[in-house]
Design a protein around this motif. Structure first.
Motif, PDB file in Angstrom:
ATOM      1  N   LEU A  51       0.961  -1.296  -0.288  1.00  0.00           N
ATOM      2  CA  LEU A  51       0.118  -0.353  -0.584  1.00  0.00           C
ATOM      3  C   LEU A  51       0.463   1.082  -0.026  1.00  0.00           C
ATOM      4  N   VAL A  52       0.612   1.687  -1.124  1.00  0.00           N
ATOM      5  CA  VAL A  52       1.073   3.201  -1.012  1.00  0.00           C
ATOM      6  C   VAL A  52       0.186   4.522  -0.846  1.00  0.00           C
ATOM      7  N   TRP A  53       0.357   5.234   1.226  1.00  0.00           N
ATOM      8  CA  TRP A  53      -0.559   5.706   1.360  1.00  0.00           C
ATOM      9  C   TRP A  53      -0.914   7.578   0.299  1.00  0.00           C
ATOM     10  N   GLY A  54      -2.037   7.667  -0.033  1.00  0.00           N
ATOM     11  CA  GLY A  54      -2.475   8.353  -0.107  1.00  0.00           C
ATOM     12  C   GLY A  54      -2.863   8.697  -1.300  1.00  0.00           C
ATOM     13  N   PHE A  72       6.064  -3.540  -9.515  1.00  0.00           N
ATOM     14  CA  PHE A  72       5.474  -2.856  -9.071  1.00  0.00           C
ATOM     15  C   PHE A  72       4.927  -1.684  -9.330  1.00  0.00           C
ATOM     16  N   PRO A  73       3.681  -0.505 -10.021  1.00  0.00           N
ATOM     17  CA  PRO A  73       3.752   0.246 -10.431  1.00  0.00           C
ATOM     18  C   PRO A  73       4.519   1.503 -10.247  1.00  0.00           C
ATOM     19  N   LEU A  96      10.083   4.783  -6.162  1.00  0.00           N
ATOM     20  CA  LEU A  96       9.226   5.975  -6.162  1.00  0.00           C
ATOM     21  C   LEU A  96       9.534   7.272  -6.052  1.00  0.00           C
ATOM     22  N   ALA A  97      10.277   7.512  -5.585  1.00  0.00           N
ATOM     23  CA  ALA A  97      10.939   8.611  -5.171  1.00  0.00           C
ATOM     24  C   ALA A  97      11.040   9.771  -6.476  1.00  0.00           C
ATOM     25  N   ASP A 106       4.567   7.255   2.369  1.00  0.00           N
ATOM     26  CA  ASP A 106       5.039   6.377   3.288  1.00  0.00           C
ATOM     27  C   ASP A 106       4.527   4.593   2.419  1.00  0.00           C
ATOM     28  N   VAL A 107       5.227   4.065   2.522  1.00  0.00           N
ATOM     29  CA  VAL A 107       4.918   2.817   1.728  1.00  0.00           C
ATOM     30  C   VAL A 107       4.919   1.666   3.061  1.00  0.00           C
ATOM     31  N   THR A 108       3.461   0.780   2.525  1.00  0.00           N
ATOM     32  CA  THR A 108       3.525  -0.135   3.813  1.00  0.00           C
ATOM     33  C   THR A 108       3.497  -1.778   2.744  1.00  0.00           C
TER      34      THR A 108
END
Length: 206
Positions: A51-54, A72-73, A96-97, A106-108
């Protein structure tokens, strides 16, 4: 006057509740699948919730590929095998940065199913077969998961069949001394730790 008389009781209640309040404040939530050790090392075949928050579009259930990677996309291919979920999450965040002008979100990462960590117990045990675990399992724990020893089990000659990069190996397991408990063992730290089973290992009890 009634309020003043009640004040000591209120103060006592607050003092008694203070440790609980402090403990609750110090609790840091950990996002992790139930029964999975946070230090568990991911294996090929494991299913991960990412999960990528937001950004709801970047929420995926991903299976780790046989080569130990996942796709992962926007993050591309990520090495996952033999890493913790925290390490994988940081790697995805770093990948992702470049797609964000400000700090990346944040990534979970959580283990949905630890199916990649599958080992086998064969031979004279009560319920032989394959077993999956979200944590490291030593030979005694594996034997317990298989229902324990069956009649006429020869624990003196138990072995682990292990697949390595150099081929399949055979590792003798000294179970008889451990199973006899205090009659054969001194208290204190074990001189030789019990072998830990890895993905694909086969414990054989003849």
């Amino acid at each position: 006057m009634a309020t003043l008389k009640a004040l000591p009781g209120l103060l006592a209640a607050l003092c008694m509740g203070a440790p609980a309040l402090a403990a609750a404040k110090d609790v840091v939530p950990v996002v992790q699948a139930s029964g999975v050790d946070p230090e568990y090392r991911v294996n090929p075949g494991d299913e991960l919730d990412i999960l990528v928050w937001g950004d709801e579009r970047l929420q995926r259930l991903v299976r780790v590929l046989p080569d130990g990677t996942l796709n992962f996309p926007l993050a591309g291919r990520v090495s996952a095998a033999n890493r913790t979920v925290r390490e994988i999450a940081l790697q995805i965040r770093d990948n992702l940065a470049p797609n964000y002008r400000e700090a990346p979100p944040d990534v979970t990462v959580a283990v949905r199913e630890a199916t990649g960590m599958r080992f086998y117990v064969m031979g004279k045990v009560r319920t032989p077969g394959g077993f999956a675990s979200g944590r490291s399992v030593n030979v005694l724990q594996a034997l317990s998961m298989a229902g324990g020893l069956a009649e006429f089990a020869d624990v003196k000659n138990a072995i682990i069949l292990r697949q390595t990069a150099q081929g399949q190996t055979v590792e003798p397991v000294r179970l008889s001394r451990v199973l006899k408990g205090a009659r054969k063992m001194d208290t204190g730290r074990l001189d030789v730790p019990l072998p830990v089973l890895g993905a694909g290992d086969v414990l054989v009890i003849p």
